[in-house]
Design an enzyme around this catalytic site. Structure first.
Site, PDB file in Angstrom:
ATOM      1  N   ARG A  57       0.702  -1.233   0.081  1.00  0.00           N
ATOM      2  CA  ARG A  57       0.032   0.019  -0.027  1.00  0.00           C
ATOM      3  C   ARG A  57       0.687   1.245   0.006  1.00  0.00           C
ATOM      4  O   ARG A  57       0.589   2.229  -0.891  1.00  0.00           O
ATOM      5  CB  ARG A  57      -0.825   0.047   1.278  1.00  0.00           C
ATOM      6  N   THR A  58       1.801   1.445   1.224  1.00  0.00           N
ATOM      7  CA  THR A  58       2.546   2.663   0.927  1.00  0.00           C
ATOM      8  C   THR A  58       3.272   3.040  -0.029  1.00  0.00           C
ATOM      9  O   THR A  58       3.157   4.108  -0.781  1.00  0.00           O
ATOM     10  CB  THR A  58       3.177   2.616   2.475  1.00  0.00           C
ATOM     11  N   LYS A  86      26.001  -3.832  -1.152  1.00  0.00           N
ATOM     12  CA  LYS A  86      27.512  -3.891  -1.249  1.00  0.00           C
ATOM     13  C   LYS A  86      28.051  -2.931  -0.047  1.00  0.00           C
ATOM     14  O   LYS A  86      29.233  -2.703  -0.194  1.00  0.00           O
ATOM     15  CB  LYS A  86      27.716  -3.405  -2.496  1.00  0.00           C
ATOM     16  N   ARG A 107      11.689   3.879   3.108  1.00  0.00           N
ATOM     17  CA  ARG A 107      11.179   2.951   3.997  1.00  0.00           C
ATOM     18  C   ARG A 107      12.453   2.207   4.233  1.00  0.00           C
ATOM     19  O   ARG A 107      13.097   1.632   3.634  1.00  0.00           O
ATOM     20  CB  ARG A 107      10.021   1.891   3.607  1.00  0.00           C
ATOM     21  N   HIS A 135       5.707   6.032  11.424  1.00  0.00           N
ATOM     22  CA  HIS A 135       5.278   5.982  10.166  1.00  0.00           C
ATOM     23  C   HIS A 135       4.296   7.130   9.918  1.00  0.00           C
ATOM     24  O   HIS A 135       2.930   7.051   9.981  1.00  0.00           O
ATOM     25  CB  HIS A 135       4.525   4.716   9.924  1.00  0.00           C
TER      26      HIS A 135
HETATM   27  C1  NCD Z   1       2.069  -0.967   8.412  1.00  0.00           C
HETATM   28  C2  NCD Z   1       3.419  -0.657   8.351  1.00  0.00           C
HETATM   29  O1  NCD Z   1       4.186  -1.030   7.529  1.00  0.00           O
HETATM   30  O2  NCD Z   1       3.953  -0.365   9.543  1.00  0.00           O
HETATM   31  N1  NCD Z   1       1.756  -1.123   6.920  1.00  0.00           N
HETATM   32  C3  NCD Z   1       1.359  -0.002   6.276  1.00  0.00           C
HETATM   33  O3  NCD Z   1       2.301   0.739   5.991  1.00  0.00           O
HETATM   34  N2  NCD Z   1       0.087   0.152   5.914  1.00  0.00           N
HETATM   35  C4  NCD Z   1       1.735  -1.919   9.314  1.00  0.00           C
HETATM   36  C5  NCD Z   1       2.006  -3.298   9.149  1.00  0.00           C
HETATM   37  O4  NCD Z   1       3.113  -3.515   8.613  1.00  0.00           O
HETATM   38  O5  NCD Z   1       1.546  -4.348  10.287  1.00  0.00           O
END
Ligand code: NCD
Length: 342
Positions: A57-58, A86, A107, A135
């Site tokens: 999703r993100t 590397k 991320r 997040h």
């Molecule tokens: C979450 C995350 O990555 O922190 N997912 C997301 O970005 N919607 C929650 C999760 O992974 O449980």
């Protein structure tokens, strides 16, 4: 806050007025996100979407948001496919990538790594999740969803009652959400988790200092009975040391249709940042609620695009220019003329 050219690393940045401004712009993004018309306000801009940890999703919603505003997207997924494997440092990666991009979304599995990366970047960096720390954009879209959902039942954020359930220790989405809830009055936040996966003390103290009522409990009952929102979370097994620990907590909480119907009030909205873990005997949020009108998880995921579009518009300082960069979508009219194939 002046969003222009700003890194978005933590929810701490946001004041209540910033949230209101962002959400108003997110509302204006609806026609573009629904593909009713196109927008090219970010024509020529390049986003580097760097995901060094799993994501669906993100990553896709950041990419969609940028493209819906007319920008282009470059992506890397997985540490194993990048030069980090590397031995390249975050400093070098940031210096190089910021030469190729106008904004970077990142991320990374290490807490605070995105902030470290941002120090070397010459363009704004957005934290899309740094280990178990934060997040921020998930919290923004969660808050936007909460406001939209509870408004239908005549409630507002200042009177919110919410139960956060599951892995509150490693769950970065709930850390960031708690920080945002501190801006609202008279709220009640129920933190439901096994004691070993409790919300870190800093977040609990911040909520209490902001004057919110905080209830800490290990069981869902009776705490899910009088809330506007139940927010379930996944046990973050990737952050655990061993399988024994994972097994001890999996399937501990499971919200299903029968529990919901028996214990929750009819207006309680069900949220989850997703992904739901469907590999276990029972999921933290069962499929038998999929058709329930109060299940907001897919609306929540959709809102991610609106909120991220709004954030890009603010970072690029183009929020006032949206209408000047609109154009019709010719394929859209043609497709509407024809019935879809079954
Ligand atoms: C979450 C995350 O990555 O922190 N997912 C997301 O970005 N919607 C929650 C999760 O992974 O449980």
């Amino acid at each position: 806050m002046n969003f222009s050219n700003q890194h978005i690393l933590s929810t701490e940045l946001f004041e209540r007025s910033d949230l209101e401004r962002l959400f108003k712009i997110a509302d204006q993004m609806q026609p573009y996100a629904r593909r009713e018309s196109a927008n090219h306000v970010l024509d020529g801009a390049i986003l580097s979407n760097m995901f060094f940890e799993a994501s669906t999703r993100t990553r896709i919603s950041f990419s969609s948001a940028f493209q819906l505003l007319g920008g282009k997207v470059n992506e890397t997924t997985g540490i194993e496919h990048s030069s980090i494997i590397k031995g390249e440092s975050l400093y070098d990666t940031a210096r190089v990538l910021s030469g190729y991009s106008d904004v970077i979304v990142m991320r990374h599995p290490e807490p605070y790594s995105v902030g470290q990366f941002a120090k070397a970047s010459r363009v704004p960096v957005i934290n899309a999740g740094d280990g178990d720390n934060e997040h921020p954009t998930q919290a923004l879209l969660d808050l936007y969803t909460i406001e939209t959902e509870i408004k239908r039942h005549g409630t507002n954020l200042d009177d919110l009652r919410i139960a956060l359930i599951g892995d509150l220790k490693y769950g970065r989405t709930v850390h960031s959400l708690c920080a945002l809830l501190c801006h609202y009055r008279h709220c009640c936040v129920k933190l439901i988790s096994p004691s070993a996966l409790a919300m870190p003390v800093e977040q609990v103290e911040a909520l209490r200092k902001a004057g919110l009522e905080v209830v800490i409990a290990e069981h869902m009952h009776p705490h899910i009975e009088d809330v506007d929102i139940v927010y379930a979370t996944r046990i973050q097994e990737e952050r655990f040391e061993n399988d024994a620990e994972t097994n001890a907590y999996q399937s501990l909480y499971s919200l299903n249709a029968s529990i919901y119907t028996r214990h929750c009030s009819p207006n309680t909205v069900i949220m989850h940042p997703m992904p739901r873990n469907s590999m276990q005997k029972t999921s933290e949020l069962e499929d038998d609620l999929n058709e329930h009108p109060n299940l907001a998880i897919f609306r929540q995921a959709d809102n991610g695009v609106l909120v991220r579009m709004a954030l890009f518009a603010l970072i690029f300082d183009v929020a006032n220019q949206l209408s000047q960069h609109e154009s019709p979508l010719s394929w859209r009219a043609r497709r509407q003329d024809k019935p879809s194939k079954t």
